[in-house]
Design a protein around this motif. Structure first.
Motif, PDB file in Angstrom:
ATOM      1  N   ALA A   1      32.799  41.923  38.797  1.00  0.00           N
ATOM      2  CA  ALA A   1      33.348  43.179  38.300  1.00  0.00           C
ATOM      3  C   ALA A   1      33.757  44.094  39.452  1.00  0.00           C
ATOM      4  O   ALA A   1      34.816  44.741  39.403  1.00  0.00           O
ATOM      5  CB  ALA A   1      32.324  43.876  37.407  1.00  0.00           C
ATOM      6  N   ALA A   2      32.940  44.153  40.499  1.00  0.00           N
ATOM      7  CA  ALA A   2      33.266  44.995  41.654  1.00  0.00           C
ATOM      8  C   ALA A   2      34.519  44.485  42.359  1.00  0.00           C
ATOM      9  O   ALA A   2      35.363  45.285  42.801  1.00  0.00           O
ATOM     10  CB  ALA A   2      32.084  45.027  42.623  1.00  0.00           C
ATOM     11  N   LEU A   3      34.645  43.169  42.462  1.00  0.00           N
ATOM     12  CA  LEU A   3      35.836  42.593  43.086  1.00  0.00           C
ATOM     13  C   LEU A   3      37.086  42.918  42.273  1.00  0.00           C
ATOM     14  O   LEU A   3      38.135  43.274  42.835  1.00  0.00           O
ATOM     15  CB  LEU A   3      35.665  41.078  43.206  1.00  0.00           C
ATOM     16  CG  LEU A   3      36.855  40.301  43.766  1.00  0.00           C
ATOM     17  CD1 LEU A   3      37.134  40.709  45.203  1.00  0.00           C
ATOM     18  CD2 LEU A   3      36.610  38.804  43.677  1.00  0.00           C
ATOM     19  N   ALA A   4      36.976  42.826  40.948  1.00  0.00           N
ATOM     20  CA  ALA A   4      38.120  43.146  40.085  1.00  0.00           C
ATOM     21  C   ALA A   4      38.536  44.609  40.261  1.00  0.00           C
ATOM     22  O   ALA A   4      39.732  44.926  40.375  1.00  0.00           O
ATOM     23  CB  ALA A   4      37.765  42.856  38.627  1.00  0.00           C
ATOM     24  N   ARG A   5      37.561  45.511  40.293  1.00  0.00           N
ATOM     25  CA  ARG A   5      37.876  46.934  40.470  1.00  0.00           C
ATOM     26  C   ARG A   5      38.521  47.188  41.824  1.00  0.00           C
ATOM     27  O   ARG A   5      39.484  47.961  41.944  1.00  0.00           O
ATOM     28  CB  ARG A   5      36.612  47.779  40.314  1.00  0.00           C
ATOM     29  CG  ARG A   5      36.046  47.821  38.898  1.00  0.00           C
ATOM     30  CD  ARG A   5      34.985  48.902  38.781  1.00  0.00           C
ATOM     31  NE  ARG A   5      33.857  48.677  39.669  1.00  0.00           N
ATOM     32  CZ  ARG A   5      32.765  47.984  39.323  1.00  0.00           C
ATOM     33  NH1 ARG A   5      32.671  47.435  38.115  1.00  0.00           N
ATOM     34  NH2 ARG A   5      31.777  47.833  40.183  1.00  0.00           N
ATOM     35  N   PHE A   6      37.998  46.531  42.851  1.00  0.00           N
ATOM     36  CA  PHE A   6      38.526  46.726  44.201  1.00  0.00           C
ATOM     37  C   PHE A   6      39.974  46.244  44.288  1.00  0.00           C
ATOM     38  O   PHE A   6      40.840  46.928  44.850  1.00  0.00           O
ATOM     39  CB  PHE A   6      37.665  45.965  45.214  1.00  0.00           C
ATOM     40  CG  PHE A   6      38.095  46.163  46.631  1.00  0.00           C
ATOM     41  CD1 PHE A   6      37.625  47.235  47.372  1.00  0.00           C
ATOM     42  CD2 PHE A   6      38.991  45.282  47.226  1.00  0.00           C
ATOM     43  CE1 PHE A   6      38.048  47.429  48.686  1.00  0.00           C
ATOM     44  CE2 PHE A   6      39.416  45.469  48.536  1.00  0.00           C
ATOM     45  CZ  PHE A   6      38.938  46.546  49.271  1.00  0.00           C
ATOM     46  N   ALA A   7      40.259  45.059  43.730  1.00  0.00           N
ATOM     47  CA  ALA A   7      41.616  44.522  43.770  1.00  0.00           C
ATOM     48  C   ALA A   7      42.586  45.438  43.027  1.00  0.00           C
ATOM     49  O   ALA A   7      43.736  45.622  43.455  1.00  0.00           O
ATOM     50  CB  ALA A   7      41.644  43.121  43.180  1.00  0.00           C
ATOM     51  N   ALA A   8      42.129  46.017  41.915  1.00  0.00           N
ATOM     52  CA  ALA A   8      42.987  46.936  41.157  1.00  0.00           C
ATOM     53  C   ALA A   8      43.289  48.201  41.953  1.00  0.00           C
ATOM     54  O   ALA A   8      44.419  48.702  41.942  1.00  0.00           O
ATOM     55  CB  ALA A   8      42.313  47.281  39.830  1.00  0.00           C
ATOM     56  N   ARG A   9      42.289  48.708  42.656  1.00  0.00           N
ATOM     57  CA  ARG A   9      42.497  49.944  43.428  1.00  0.00           C
ATOM     58  C   ARG A   9      43.399  49.727  44.638  1.00  0.00           C
ATOM     59  O   ARG A   9      44.115  50.631  45.058  1.00  0.00           O
ATOM     60  CB  ARG A   9      41.153  50.506  43.900  1.00  0.00           C
ATOM     61  CG  ARG A   9      40.311  51.136  42.804  1.00  0.00           C
ATOM     62  CD  ARG A   9      39.229  52.029  43.399  1.00  0.00           C
ATOM     63  NE  ARG A   9      38.402  51.314  44.370  1.00  0.00           N
ATOM     64  CZ  ARG A   9      37.283  50.664  44.065  1.00  0.00           C
ATOM     65  NH1 ARG A   9      36.863  50.628  42.795  1.00  0.00           N
ATOM     66  NH2 ARG A   9      36.582  50.067  45.000  1.00  0.00           N
ATOM     67  N   HIS A  10      43.383  48.522  45.194  1.00  0.00           N
ATOM     68  CA  HIS A  10      44.106  48.272  46.443  1.00  0.00           C
ATOM     69  C   HIS A  10      45.335  47.389  46.268  1.00  0.00           C
ATOM     70  O   HIS A  10      45.965  47.008  47.270  1.00  0.00           O
ATOM     71  CB  HIS A  10      43.144  47.649  47.469  1.00  0.00           C
ATOM     72  CG  HIS A  10      42.069  48.591  47.925  1.00  0.00           C
ATOM     73  ND1 HIS A  10      42.221  49.432  49.003  1.00  0.00           N
ATOM     74  CD2 HIS A  10      40.827  48.839  47.426  1.00  0.00           C
ATOM     75  CE1 HIS A  10      41.126  50.146  49.158  1.00  0.00           C
ATOM     76  NE2 HIS A  10      40.259  49.808  48.220  1.00  0.00           N
ATOM     77  N   GLY A  11      45.689  47.061  45.038  1.00  0.00           N
ATOM     78  CA  GLY A  11      46.919  46.327  44.802  1.00  0.00           C
ATOM     79  C   GLY A  11      46.918  44.913  45.329  1.00  0.00           C
ATOM     80  O   GLY A  11      47.900  44.474  45.941  1.00  0.00           O
ATOM     81  N   LEU A  12      45.838  44.179  45.092  1.00  0.00           N
ATOM     82  CA  LEU A  12      45.707  42.817  45.606  1.00  0.00           C
ATOM     83  C   LEU A  12      45.808  41.792  44.478  1.00  0.00           C
ATOM     84  O   LEU A  12      45.339  42.029  43.360  1.00  0.00           O
ATOM     85  CB  LEU A  12      44.357  42.633  46.299  1.00  0.00           C
ATOM     86  CG  LEU A  12      44.064  43.529  47.502  1.00  0.00           C
ATOM     87  CD1 LEU A  12      42.635  43.315  47.963  1.00  0.00           C
ATOM     88  CD2 LEU A  12      45.040  43.268  48.634  1.00  0.00           C
TER      89      LEU A  12
END
Length: 395
Positions: A191-202
């Motif tokens: 879940a943390a990885l998904a949120r991080f990718a969404a915030r940083h456009g990855l």
């Protein structure tokens, strides 16, 4: 007088791509007396040869012209329907139009690299990670930057620094029963990885060839089904580990734009994956109980994993460690400082046993004290005998 001119040398990407240490290890172990823990091979005796033979017989008897003709680049419609249904049962609501059938999931990774990443781009990877993925990125001129890992997989807390420093376009990972370590990324980190990718456009490339081989614990959600990641995750799957690797069938599930781009790229490679193999797989999934087959595989792999861990516990030198996976095919071993698994391998082969050194699985400097052992291909008696052969070299 010789006035001929030699042809040009290899293209840079061809010259840069080295041979696979796994393939070289398999070549070393061709002798039947060698007990090999090297290859990620499913157990040959567990392949449902009768069911697969019947599936081929049916499609060649009832629809030979469809099975032996050119087919759709996107893949056999019945097979894509079957894959979509399995994904839906696992919690990923989707349809066949989100899927592209590939010639093994390795081709899916190649296609994704070609449509998502340009030469010079950066992708973040687990450290260590799947060796063939590193080779794929190298051939494409893509820089793989390692993300630290622990016994629970990728360290999400390390991502902000790496993204700020390297500006990657994508994260590639094998979150479930990882190759080579066997580790599984917990739900909170997914879940943390998904949120991080969404915030940083990855982009997230989630490679899942082993997820259906869980023999302990509860199933975890795919990253692809998490709301924060649904629009940016490409999920890769394979029939190699659950049906038969020789059929060379994989698939990718992706947002529409990515799937279309991969289909266009695939047209220039092979037009479509083998139609007869796809038709046979679709027939198999329609009439055979794949879940019952997988239950037998999981039971056998649980016994084999336990046998390997028990045998290793008895012979590994003090200061060693090894992963204890809940599924998949691999155990990751780290020997004490001073050991070199690369140098150990030829001596092991002389003792009729083999493994894969761990160093090539690292995007950065490899840890030469590590090695990967696959438990899937041998029964517990053979596993114990193989570790017994290895023991004198570890003293």
């Amino acid at each position: 007088m010789n006035d001929t001119v030699p042809p040009p040398g290899l293209a840079l990407r061809g010259a840069a791509a080295g041979s696979s240490v796994i393939r070289e290890a398999l070549a070393l172990t061709a002798r039947p007396e060698v007990i090999s823990f090297a290859g990620g091979l499913p157990a040959s005796e567990l392949i449902d040869t009768d069911g697969i033979r019947a599936a081929y017989d049916h499609v060649l008897s009832h629809s030979p012209h469809r099975a032996l003709q050119y087919s759709l680049t996107e893949g056999d419609p019945e097979l894509r329907e079957a894959v979509a249904a399995r994904l839906a049962r696992g919690g990923l609501t989707t349809g066949p139009d989100r899927l592209l059938v590939t010639t093994g999931s390795q081709q899916a990774l190649f296609l994704l690299t070609s449509v998502l990443l340009d030469p010079g781009d950066t992708v973040l990877v687990e450290d260590p990670t799947y060796l063939a993925a590193l080779q794929c990125f190298l051939r494409a001129g893509v820089r793989a930057v390692p993300v630290p890992t622990d016994a629970d997989g990728i360290d999400v807390d390390a991502l902000p620094r790496l993204v700020a420093e390297h500006r990657p376009k994508a994260i590639y990972l094998v979150p479930t029963f990882q190759n080579p370590t066997g580790h599984t990324l917990p739900a909170d980190r997914r879940a943390a990885l998904a949120r991080f990718a969404a915030r940083h456009g990855l982009w997230i490339v989630e490679d899942d060839p082993y997820g259906e081989l869980r023999f302990r614990g509860e199933r975890l959600p795919w990253i692809a089904q998490l709301p924060d990641a649904a629009d940016r995750t490409v999920l890769l799957g394979s029939f190699s580990k659950i049906l038969a690797p020789g059929m060379r069938l994989g698939w990718l599930h992706a947002p529409a734009e990515v799937r279309r781009a991969c289909a266009v790229a695939k047209q220039s490679l092979d037009l479509h994956t083998s139609a007869v193999d796809q038709a046979a797989a679709a027939r198999y999934l329609a009439v055979r109980d794949l879940d019952a087959h997988l239950a037998r595989c999981r039971t056998a792999y649980a016994e084999r994993c336990a046998a390997l861990l028990d045998a290793l516990d008895a012979v590994l030198p003090a200061g060693s460690s090894c992963s204890r996976p809940d599924g998949g095919m691999f155990v990751w071993v780290r020997l004490p400082d001073g050991y070199d698994a690369v140098e150990l391998l030829p001596r092991a082969v002389e003792h009729d046993v083999a493994f894969v050194p761990g160093a090539p699985f690292f995007a950065g400097e490899g840890d030469r004290a590590t090695l990967r052992m696959s438990f899937a291909a041998h029964d517990p008696v053979v596993i114990a005998k193989g570790v017994e052969r290895l023991a004198p070299l570890l003293g």
